[in-house]
Design a protein around this motif. Structure first.
Motif, PDB file in Angstrom:
ATOM      1  N   ALA A 105      38.864  63.203  49.231  1.00 38.68           N
ATOM      2  CA  ALA A 105      38.754  63.022  50.682  1.00 38.68           C
ATOM      3  C   ALA A 105      38.836  61.545  51.060  1.00 38.68           C
ATOM      4  CB  ALA A 105      37.441  63.613  51.178  1.00 38.68           C
ATOM      5  N   LYS A 106      39.464  61.286  52.197  1.00 39.64           N
ATOM      6  CA  LYS A 106      39.549  59.924  52.708  1.00 39.64           C
ATOM      7  C   LYS A 106      38.326  59.619  53.573  1.00 39.64           C
ATOM      8  CE  LYS A 106      44.613  59.896  52.860  1.00 39.64           C
ATOM      9  NZ  LYS A 106      45.807  59.761  53.741  1.00 39.64           N
ATOM     10  N   PRO A 107      37.890  58.372  53.593  1.00 35.92           N
ATOM     11  CA  PRO A 107      36.790  57.994  54.484  1.00 35.92           C
ATOM     12  C   PRO A 107      37.143  58.266  55.944  1.00 35.92           C
ATOM     13  CG  PRO A 107      37.219  56.268  52.867  1.00 35.92           C
ATOM     14  CD  PRO A 107      38.349  57.249  52.754  1.00 35.92           C
ATOM     15  N   VAL A 108      36.131  58.609  56.722  1.00 30.84           N
ATOM     16  CA  VAL A 108      36.305  58.841  58.156  1.00 30.84           C
ATOM     17  C   VAL A 108      35.269  57.993  58.897  1.00 30.84           C
ATOM     18  CG1 VAL A 108      37.243  61.162  57.844  1.00 30.84           C
ATOM     19  CG2 VAL A 108      34.783  60.869  58.103  1.00 30.84           C
ATOM     20  N   PRO A 109      35.431  57.812  60.206  1.00 33.18           N
ATOM     21  CA  PRO A 109      34.495  56.949  60.949  1.00 33.18           C
ATOM     22  C   PRO A 109      33.053  57.416  60.826  1.00 33.18           C
ATOM     23  CG  PRO A 109      36.438  57.417  62.269  1.00 33.18           C
ATOM     24  CD  PRO A 109      36.530  58.294  61.067  1.00 33.18           C
ATOM     25  N   ILE A 110      32.137  56.455  60.757  1.00 29.56           N
ATOM     26  CA  ILE A 110      30.732  56.818  60.674  1.00 29.56           C
ATOM     27  C   ILE A 110      30.230  57.267  62.045  1.00 29.56           C
ATOM     28  CG2 ILE A 110      30.302  55.325  58.718  1.00 29.56           C
ATOM     29  CD1 ILE A 110      28.986  53.319  60.614  1.00 29.56           C
ATOM     30  N   LEU A 111      29.082  57.946  62.047  1.00 34.03           N
ATOM     31  CA  LEU A 111      28.511  58.522  63.253  1.00 34.03           C
ATOM     32  C   LEU A 111      27.467  57.592  63.863  1.00 34.03           C
ATOM     33  CD1 LEU A 111      27.932  62.082  61.779  1.00 34.03           C
ATOM     34  CD2 LEU A 111      29.753  61.437  63.387  1.00 34.03           C
ATOM     35  N   ASN A 193      35.024  65.643  59.328  1.00 34.80           N
ATOM     36  CA  ASN A 193      35.970  65.647  60.442  1.00 34.80           C
ATOM     37  C   ASN A 193      36.071  64.258  61.080  1.00 34.80           C
ATOM     38  OD1 ASN A 193      37.465  66.130  62.782  1.00 34.80           O
ATOM     39  ND2 ASN A 193      36.565  68.157  63.076  1.00 34.80           N
ATOM     40  N   PRO A 194      37.250  63.643  61.075  1.00 33.65           N
ATOM     41  CA  PRO A 194      37.398  62.306  61.658  1.00 33.65           C
ATOM     42  C   PRO A 194      37.288  62.296  63.181  1.00 33.65           C
ATOM     43  CG  PRO A 194      39.537  63.163  61.018  1.00 33.65           C
ATOM     44  CD  PRO A 194      38.511  64.131  60.484  1.00 33.65           C
TER      45      PRO A 194
END
Length: 224
Positions: A105-111, A193-194
């Motif tokens: 999996a690719k990194p996605v924006p943090i929350l 989910n990005p």
């Protein structure tokens, strides 16, 4: 052995144009986006941190926290460290699958935390803490979307995850990632989910499962 199951429920709506843990210092400090969110408990703040660990570095999260859980399974019995065994539905298969998915999996924006989303999640927790039951709809008929809209304005996408029977922040996130018994692994998909940039967390007791945690997500959100 506890005679309870870790239950997971997920709600997703898409609308788009075309434990202070000892190892916390080893992860980037910027992942702890909820540390000053006074409306969240320590555990709820920690849930957002654990979510951000997964989202920022899925492979590392799997290596540090999931691979060691292979020894937690004995057939379909699953023993989270420091807790009593529970009976899983699928055994070790979804854990192995999850490790493989996170490895690629690719990194996605943090929350970032949103108070309105936390209030929306708490409405559900408070309702079920008092009356019991499971699911995404309160006794007075409020769906996740209506609860989220009650406390703010959302855009792009929204979702809600629920765990029952998980007692620690990392355990909550790991249960959602493994997604035992959920054919489409919707909770895992929500975490990765990005589209999502905001989250609210509410944790509380439950008359049947002892503990529950609700997480509401949104792509964009302005709290009232």
């Amino acid at each position: 052995m506890q005679n309870i199951f870790i239950l997971l429920l997920s709600f997703f709506l898409w609308f788009e144009f075309p434990e202070k843990l000892q190892d916390e210092k080893n992860w980037p400090a910027e992942l702890n986006t909820a540390k000053h969110a006074a409306y969240l408990t320590d555990l709820e703040q920690q849930v957002i941190l654990e979510l951000n660990k997964v989202r920022s570095n899925p492979k590392r999260f799997a290596e540090e926290y999931l691979e060691e859980l292979r020894i937690a399974y004995s057939g379909k019995l699953y023993t989270y460290p420091g807790q009593n065994p529970v009976k899983s539905q699928e055994g070790i298969r979804p854990l192995e699958e999850c490790i493989q998915v996170l490895a690629c999996a690719k990194p996605v924006p943090i929350l970032n935390p949103a108070e309105g989303l936390a209030k929306a999640a708490w409405d559900l927790v408070a309702d079920q803490q008092k009356h019991g039951g499971i699911g995404h709809i309160t006794r007075n008929g409020l769906t996740p979307q209506r609860r989220i809209e009650k406390y703010g304005e959302w855009d792009i996408c929204s979702a809600e995850d629920i765990t029952y029977g998980s007692f620690e922040a990392r355990q909550i996130v790991i249960a959602l990632l493994i997604d035992d018994g959920v054919p489409d692994r919707s909770h895992r998909k929500n975490i990765l989910n990005p589209c999502f940039h905001f989250a609210g967390v509410a944790n509380g007791g439950h008359p049947s499962y002892q503990a529950m945690c609700a997480i509401d997500y949104a792509g964009a959100y302005i709290s009232k």
